[in-house]
Design a protein around this motif. Structure first.
Motif, mmCIF file in Angstrom:
data_model
loop_
_atom_site.group_PDB
_atom_site.id
_atom_site.type_symbol
_atom_site.label_atom_id
_atom_site.label_comp_id
_atom_site.label_asym_id
_atom_site.label_seq_id
_atom_site.Cartn_x
_atom_site.Cartn_y
_atom_site.Cartn_z
ATOM 1 N N THR A 31 1.138 -1.328 -0.382
ATOM 2 C CA THR A 31 0.029 0.087 0.077
ATOM 3 C C THR A 31 0.811 1.298 0.124
ATOM 4 O O THR A 31 2.214 0.752 0.625
ATOM 5 C CB THR A 31 -0.745 0.286 1.565
ATOM 6 O OG1 THR A 31 -1.375 1.267 1.100
ATOM 7 C CG2 THR A 31 -0.238 0.385 2.188
ATOM 8 N N PRO A 34 1.965 6.824 3.653
ATOM 9 C CA PRO A 34 1.469 8.575 3.752
ATOM 10 C C PRO A 34 1.649 9.806 2.307
ATOM 11 O O PRO A 34 0.777 10.447 2.177
ATOM 12 C CB PRO A 34 1.038 8.535 4.773
ATOM 13 C CG PRO A 34 1.605 7.620 5.555
ATOM 14 C CD PRO A 34 2.225 6.399 4.504
ATOM 15 N N ASN A 61 -6.689 3.212 1.237
ATOM 16 C CA ASN A 61 -5.596 2.462 0.855
ATOM 17 C C ASN A 61 -6.329 1.631 0.261
ATOM 18 O O ASN A 61 -7.388 1.235 -0.694
ATOM 19 C CB ASN A 61 -4.754 2.641 1.980
ATOM 20 C CG ASN A 61 -5.978 1.378 2.539
ATOM 21 O OD1 ASN A 61 -6.920 0.897 2.397
ATOM 22 N ND2 ASN A 61 -5.498 1.146 4.853
ATOM 23 N N GLN A 67 -6.065 7.931 3.743
ATOM 24 C CA GLN A 67 -4.944 8.782 4.071
ATOM 25 C C GLN A 67 -5.176 9.946 4.112
ATOM 26 O O GLN A 67 -4.152 10.165 5.046
ATOM 27 C CB GLN A 67 -4.216 7.209 3.100
ATOM 28 C CG GLN A 67 -4.060 5.985 3.108
ATOM 29 C CD GLN A 67 -2.892 5.377 2.291
ATOM 30 O OE1 GLN A 67 -2.637 5.406 1.579
ATOM 31 N NE2 GLN A 67 -1.155 5.455 2.965
#
Length: 167
Positions: A31, A34, A61, A67
């Motif tokens: 994934t 951030p 995500n 996110q």
């Protein structure tokens, strides 16, 4: 009955599952970090801003959890919910929301998807895939004058991080 139709449609629209290595009790997935999700959202927002659109951008995500959310100064109050639902819908159904809008038109076998609470088959939600094709995120844009323009801004966001995820 609608639940059955929605379930059948989900199975029809989901990407085929391929056999994977069944050794061991764990699965591996990737994934976005951030920081990369933020960079993508900023690029999408900037793209829309340069075109004269005030939008909201959400990055989720691969599991649909938000996110990042960014909102331009004068973006409509609806842009949070709409951009989040577009991003969620893209990862949930593993397709762009523009493609899902077409596949779920009234009278189609998949039209029941439109009755789901979170699903939003309206252009502006895109999958973000790593170089190997695996889903790593979804991006949703809301607030441009049309869903096609939301798509363009989302595409620009993905393009901004493409070299980082094309491994």
């Amino acid at each position: 009955m609608r639940h059955l139709i929605a379930a059948a449609a989900t199975l029809c629209l989901a990407a085929p599952a391929f056999a994977q290595d069944d050794e061991g009790p764990f699965v591996d997935f990737q994934t976005l970090k951030p920081e990369v999700a933020l960079e993508m959202a900023q690029a999408a927002l900037q793209s829309c801003r340069e075109a004269g659109y005030q939008v909201g951008v959400t990055v989720v995500n691969r599991f649909g959890q938000p996110q990042v959310f960014l909102s331009d100064r004068y973006a409509g109050v609806h842009s949070y919910e709409t951009s989040r639902r577009k991003a969620w819908t893209a990862v949930s159904f593993r397709t762009s929301t523009t493609e899902l809008a077409e596949a779920t038109k009234a009278g189609t076998i998949s039209s029941g998807i439109r009755d789901l609470t979170e699903a939003l088959p309206l252009g502006g939600g895109l999958l973000v895939n790593a170089g190997d094709g695996s889903i790593v995120a979804g991006i949703g844009v809301s607030g441009a004058p049309s869903p096609e323009l939301d798509d363009e801004c989302a595409e620009d966001g993905i393009a901004a991080i493409e070299m980082q995820i094309a491994f």
